[in-house]
Design a protein around this motif. Structure first.
Motif, PDB file in Angstrom:
ATOM      1  N   TRP A  95       0.814  -1.220   0.000  1.00 50.62           N
ATOM      2  CA  TRP A  95       0.000   0.000   0.000  1.00 50.62           C
ATOM      3  C   TRP A  95       0.849   1.272   0.000  1.00 50.62           C
ATOM      4  O   TRP A  95       0.432   2.308  -0.496  1.00 50.62           O
ATOM      5  CB  TRP A  95      -0.957  -0.024   1.194  1.00 50.62           C
ATOM      6  CG  TRP A  95      -2.189  -0.839   0.886  1.00 50.62           C
ATOM      7  CD1 TRP A  95      -2.663  -1.188  -0.343  1.00 50.62           C
ATOM      8  CD2 TRP A  95      -3.100  -1.419   1.823  1.00 50.62           C
ATOM      9  NE1 TRP A  95      -3.798  -1.936  -0.244  1.00 50.62           N
ATOM     10  CE2 TRP A  95      -4.103  -2.094   1.086  1.00 50.62           C
ATOM     11  CE3 TRP A  95      -3.179  -1.448   3.218  1.00 50.62           C
ATOM     12  CZ2 TRP A  95      -5.155  -2.755   1.681  1.00 50.62           C
ATOM     13  CZ3 TRP A  95      -4.233  -2.121   3.815  1.00 50.62           C
ATOM     14  CH2 TRP A  95      -5.212  -2.768   3.051  1.00 50.62           C
ATOM     15  N   ARG A  96       2.047   1.194   0.580  1.00 48.82           N
ATOM     16  CA  ARG A  96       2.933   2.362   0.485  1.00 48.82           C
ATOM     17  C   ARG A  96       3.325   2.605  -0.975  1.00 48.82           C
ATOM     18  O   ARG A  96       3.412   3.738  -1.424  1.00 48.82           O
ATOM     19  CB  ARG A  96       4.188   2.127   1.333  1.00 48.82           C
ATOM     20  CG  ARG A  96       3.957   2.275   2.828  1.00 48.82           C
ATOM     21  CD  ARG A  96       5.273   2.352   3.585  1.00 48.82           C
ATOM     22  NE  ARG A  96       5.031   2.538   5.004  1.00 48.82           N
ATOM     23  CZ  ARG A  96       5.040   1.550   5.893  1.00 48.82           C
ATOM     24  NH1 ARG A  96       5.264   0.308   5.496  1.00 48.82           N
ATOM     25  NH2 ARG A  96       4.808   1.797   7.165  1.00 48.82           N
ATOM     26  N   ILE A  97       3.586   1.491  -1.678  1.00 46.87           N
ATOM     27  CA  ILE A  97       3.876   1.638  -3.111  1.00 46.87           C
ATOM     28  C   ILE A  97       2.637   2.135  -3.842  1.00 46.87           C
ATOM     29  O   ILE A  97       2.717   3.011  -4.720  1.00 46.87           O
ATOM     30  CB  ILE A  97       4.338   0.286  -3.695  1.00 46.87           C
ATOM     31  CG1 ILE A  97       5.658  -0.144  -3.032  1.00 46.87           C
ATOM     32  CG2 ILE A  97       4.501   0.367  -5.209  1.00 46.87           C
ATOM     33  CD1 ILE A  97       6.101  -1.544  -3.402  1.00 46.87           C
ATOM     34  N   ALA A  98       1.481   1.583  -3.452  1.00 43.31           N
ATOM     35  CA  ALA A  98       0.227   1.983  -4.112  1.00 43.31           C
ATOM     36  C   ALA A  98      -0.063   3.461  -3.925  1.00 43.31           C
ATOM     37  O   ALA A  98      -0.671   4.098  -4.799  1.00 43.31           O
ATOM     38  CB  ALA A  98      -0.937   1.141  -3.571  1.00 43.31           C
ATOM     39  N   ALA A  99       0.368   4.037  -2.805  1.00 40.31           N
ATOM     40  CA  ALA A  99       0.123   5.452  -2.545  1.00 40.31           C
ATOM     41  C   ALA A  99       0.899   6.355  -3.493  1.00 40.31           C
ATOM     42  O   ALA A  99       0.586   7.539  -3.624  1.00 40.31           O
ATOM     43  CB  ALA A  99       0.478   5.789  -1.102  1.00 40.31           C
ATOM     44  N   SER A 100       1.898   5.785  -4.177  1.00 42.84           N
ATOM     45  CA  SER A 100       2.695   6.592  -5.107  1.00 42.84           C
ATOM     46  C   SER A 100       2.264   6.411  -6.555  1.00 42.84           C
ATOM     47  O   SER A 100       2.827   7.059  -7.452  1.00 42.84           O
ATOM     48  CB  SER A 100       4.172   6.217  -4.969  1.00 42.84           C
ATOM     49  OG  SER A 100       4.393   4.882  -5.395  1.00 42.84           O
ATOM     50  N   GLU A 101       1.286   5.527  -6.817  1.00 46.46           N
ATOM     51  CA  GLU A 101       0.881   5.229  -8.192  1.00 46.46           C
ATOM     52  C   GLU A 101      -0.429   5.945  -8.518  1.00 46.46           C
ATOM     53  O   GLU A 101      -1.462   5.681  -7.886  1.00 46.46           O
ATOM     54  CB  GLU A 101       0.719   3.709  -8.370  1.00 46.46           C
ATOM     55  CG  GLU A 101       2.029   2.958  -8.181  1.00 46.46           C
ATOM     56  CD  GLU A 101       1.863   1.460  -8.339  1.00 46.46           C
ATOM     57  OE1 GLU A 101       0.711   1.012  -8.567  1.00 46.46           O
ATOM     58  OE2 GLU A 101       2.875   0.722  -8.253  1.00 46.46           O
ATOM     59  N   ALA A 102      -0.374   6.828  -9.502  1.00 50.56           N
ATOM     60  CA  ALA A 102      -1.541   7.643  -9.856  1.00 50.56           C
ATOM     61  C   ALA A 102      -2.596   6.815 -10.594  1.00 50.56           C
ATOM     62  O   ALA A 102      -2.265   5.950 -11.413  1.00 50.56           O
ATOM     63  CB  ALA A 102      -1.114   8.814 -10.726  1.00 50.56           C
ATOM     64  N   VAL A 103      -3.851   7.059 -10.266  1.00 52.73           N
ATOM     65  CA  VAL A 103      -4.983   6.395 -10.912  1.00 52.73           C
ATOM     66  C   VAL A 103      -5.977   7.463 -11.356  1.00 52.73           C
ATOM     67  O   VAL A 103      -6.308   8.384 -10.598  1.00 52.73           O
ATOM     68  CB  VAL A 103      -5.682   5.406  -9.959  1.00 52.73           C
ATOM     69  CG1 VAL A 103      -6.946   4.835 -10.610  1.00 52.73           C
ATOM     70  CG2 VAL A 103      -4.726   4.285  -9.579  1.00 52.73           C
TER      71      VAL A 103
END
Length: 823
Positions: free
Chosen positions: A608-616
């Motif tokens: 989720w830390r990685i997911a927080a950096s991926e724009a959607v």
């Protein structure tokens, strides 16, 4: 109970029983047919009675006190003895040099009876008891205790020899690296085992040094008398002049410069020779080695039958004798004749190439590396402790074979006047370190202590720890626990598909893996504790070959799958241990990290830390023509939106999610696709079933196949979806339950939301207008509104902005905010 033997005399009667009626589970490959019961009387009045018996011995021999045969006794077995004096008023006592053996014996009837239990634990070999009657030593009896898990004649002797060999090798490296020569002790010569092990260690280097001498010998000058004709004399010295003046010599007189001189006179010209004091000294040392090898070989030759191990030793001695014979036939050594002078000393011998190496090696051998200490004195006692020592040294040897000698052995050896003292002792921490490249170090620790109150609640003490220290990686460790115990029951074999260590020993490994923690030095703002043990193995004594079915056992397979398992290890069976160790030693930090079983919560948190950096991008559909637009996106696998110079996230979109309006059923976000590529095009260049309203720059995303969301994100009455869509992160998309929660793009916002749900706080989420995000300092645009009128928003590096209904706004960290709300 099983009656094993009885000693019946006119002074006392002794009965010895095995508590367990059934035979002990024995895993050794060759077991003794007959044990030992040697009787040595010390009382001239002692008489034997007819009630004598020895289990497994014919009755005729059992009554013969001079026969040394008896029932075999075993380690880790409970025995009961009953000793009774023959006459009223007699007192009897049984003694043993190890008080632990007799501590469970009790005296009754005013000392006339001694009874109790005896357990030799891990001690094997011959054991002597003494019986005293009325304070007088009456009889000694000697029994022999056999191991049940290893072969007495092969594995045990191999362990003792292996320990000596490994330690001698390490000691040799220690002395070679520190240039210490030790001291020769005349009253404590090295044992034949130590001497043999040492010569095997040095013979290759000695061969190299002697060959160098043979190829580049240093010759000496010698003067020998010879009779020479006058015309052939090249050098006229005082001796020649004296003979001329005195008319000495041989042959007729001839005139020479007015003098009468003999035709032949004696001269002593200088000649080169290999018969030097240095070569004589080397020859004498090699002759001594050859003589010692012959003496040891005679011991083996006189034995009627040799075990396989002793046969290998005998063959090795023969090979050594052959190699030394070859060295004696090298020209410089062969030409040397006689002994060196008394008190001979030579600078050439200790400094010239080849000579200095040969001198150092021969002096090592002459002195013998006299090893002493708790480990060397262990001998046949405490096999459990000996096995623990041996497994540690075997681990050291395997890594040494891979990476060369250890860097520092000062902690393992101490130089004393009588030799080297081995500092390896149960309960005390020792370690050796190996350099595995420029940026990696491997430490092998014995009995490490983990008692730091900051990292440990209960102290942990594994037997062996293999510690990997590599630049850029945290500490990674393997644990090996030596267990000289085996569960050989059918139930155990059915469960694990092999015999192995008891289940409690395996449970300890789970504890070590979870309880041994390290402080993460990369944590700068708080104390970070991390697990460092990636695998733990119990080492147990069994002979299993690589082609056996042990690979199919759960004990072996669980090492890779669960990080906990067991490995059979004996001198004749180190292949599994070597395979396990080298699979770690030959891997780097990435591969070692893959061995660790991660916590599901840790993995999800990291993801989720990685997911927080991926724009959607949350895309919307045109209206009217909503269904047509959705079908086109699904079939063509593309989505477009107007290009915005002020929105850099358009360049970094990882996923596109589709918001489905109420016209197509229940409103919400139900479809998502990964972005494979994107391009900038004009609207007129995008072929669609509908006509463009105007031509403008667009960002066209090419997508993977559209898939349904794992869970629909519902649209509630409090939610709002802008016509141009909405930005979020993969974290927001995967965690949101409602459209308003999609706007929570950062980890701190989700931490706050989780706390609010956990404490059942009433709140609502309202959004600020969309803004450009700073990738280095992302800020939230969601305000959390409370019933009190207070509200809070995540403001990036500033923390959470708290804006109360009354009073001044303040900034809090998440922890302080939670404490503030809980007050």
């Amino acid at each position: 109970m099983k009656h094993l033997f009885r000693i019946a005399t006119n002074r006392f009667t002794l009965d010895w029983h095995r508590v367990r009626e059934s035979e002990h589970a024995v895993l050794a490959q060759s077991m003794p047919v007959m044990g030992r019961l040697r009787l040595v009387p010390h009382d001239d009045g002692l008489q034997w009675r007819d009630l004598m018996m020895r289990s497994g011995v014919p009755d005729a021999l059992a009554a013969d006190a001079s026969d040394p045969n008896g029932p075999p006794l075993y380690e880790q077995t409970e025995y009961q003895l009953y000793l009774r004096g023959a006459n009223d008023g007699d007192t009897v006592e049984i003694r043993h040099r190890d008080p632990v053996i007799t501590r469970a014996l009790n005296s009754q009837e005013n000392g006339r009876v001694v009874h109790g239990s005896v357990n030799f634990r891990g001690q094997i070999g011959r054991s002597l008891f003494s019986i005293y009657v009325n304070g007088k030593r009456t009889l000694d009896f000697e029994v022999e205790v056999f191991p049940t898990k290893i072969d007495y004649e092969s594995d045990y002797q191999d362990i003792v020899a292996d320990v000596q060999s490994i330690l001698t090798n390490l000691a040799y490296e220690y002395l070679r690296s520190t240039h210490q020569m030790g001291k020769l002790s005349g009253d404590r010569p090295p044992s034949k085992l130590e001497w043999l092990v040492l010569i095997e260690q040095i013979i290759d280097e000695l061969d190299t040094a002697m060959n160098h001498i043979a190829q580049r010998p240093t010759r000496g000058l010698v003067r020998r008398e010879r009779t020479t004709r006058l015309e052939r004399i090249r050098r006229v010295d005082s001796r020649v002049r004296s003979q001329v003046r005195r008319g000495l010599g041989k042959g007729s007189l001839v005139r020479l410069g007015g003098l009468s001189v003999r035709e032949q006179i004696t001269e002593r010209p200088a000649e080169l020779t290999l018969d030097t004091m240095e070569h004589r000294w080397l020859r004498n040392q090699l002759v001594d080695i050859q003589r010692t090898l012959g003496q040891i070989a005679n011991i083996y030759d006189n034995e009627a039958e040799l075990s396989s191990r002793r046969k290998r030793t005998s063959e090795g001695i023969t090979r050594l004798k052959s190699r030394v014979s070859r060295l004696l036939n090298l020209e410089p050594i062969k030409e040397a004749d006689g002994d060196p002078l008394m008190g001979f000393a030579s600078l050439q011998l200790v400094s010239a190439p080849g000579y200095r190496e040969a001198y150092r090696l021969l002096m090592f051998l002459k002195m013998g590396l006299r090893l002493e200490g708790d480990l060397i004195q262990l001998a046949v006692k405490d096999l459990e402790v000996l096995y623990e020592y041996w497994t540690y040294l075997t681990v050291v040897r395997i890594i040494q074979d891979e990476h060369g000698p250890p860097q520092n052995l000062d902690s393992l050896f101490r130089v004393r006047s009588s030799g080297l003292s081995v500092q390896l002792k149960q309960g005390e921490t020792q370690q050796v370190a190996f350099a595995a490249g420029k940026h990696r170090k491997i430490r092998v620790k014995y009995n490490p202590q983990f008692a730091n109150q900051d990292t440990t609640l209960i102290p942990q003490n594994p037997d062996i720890l293999i510690r990997f220290e590599e630049d850029g990686w945290p500490i990674i460790q393997l644990v090996a626990d030596a267990k000289y115990r085996i569960d050989a029951t059918d139930k155990y074999r059915q469960q694990f598909k092999s015999f192995g260590p008891p289940t409690d020993a395996i449970n300890v490994l789970h504890r070590y893996r979870d309880a041994i923690l390290e402080i993460d030095q990369t944590e700068s703002d708080a104390l970070g504790l991390k697990r460092s043990v990636v695998q733990a193995a119990a080492l147990f004594p069994m002979n299993l070959s690589l082609d056996s079915d042990f690979r199919d056992s759960r004990l072996w397979q669980s090492l890779e799958r669960l990080g906990v398992g067991a490995i059979p290890v004996l001198p004749s069976n180190t292949a599994f241990l070597k395979e396990w160790l080298l699979s770690a030693v030959r891997q780097g930090g990435w591969s070692m990290a893959d061995r660790a079983i991660a916590s599901s919560a840790d993995e999800r948190s990291r993801d989720w830390r990685i997911a927080a950096s991926e724009a959607v991008l949350i895309g919307t559909l045109r209206s009217p023509g909503t269904q047509e637009h959705l079908d086109w996106v699904v079939s063509e696998r593309v989505y477009y939106q107007p290009y915005a110079k002020t929105q850099p996230r358009q360049h970094h979109v990882k996923q596109v999610a589709i918001y489905t309006p109420a016209s197509l059923g229940n409103p919400g976000i139900r479809h998502v696709a990964d972005v494979q590529s994107f391009e900038f095009v004009d609207r007129k260049d995008i072929a669609t079933p509908w006509q463009p309203r105007r031509n403008e720059p667009m960002v066209l995303y090419r997508l993977s196949p559209i898939r349904a969301m794992n869970r629909d994100i519902k649209f509630t009455t409090q939610d709002f979806m802008p016509a141009q869509g909405r930005w979020t992160t993969r974290l927001g998309l995967e965690r949101a339950r409602s459209v308003s929660e999609v706007a929570l793009e950062t980890e701190p916002e989700w931490r706050l939301l989780e706390w609010l749900h956990a404490t059942k706080r009433t709140f609502s989420i309202r959004l600020d207008s969309a803004r450009n995000q700073d990738a280095q300092n992302p800020k939230g645009r969601a305000w959390f509104h409370f019933e009190s009128g207070d509200r809070v928003r995540f403001d990036g590096k500033n923390g959470f902005l708290w804006r109360p209904a009354e009073g001044e706004e303040r900034y809090f960290s998440l922890r302080d905010l939670i404490q503030h709300q809980g007050a």
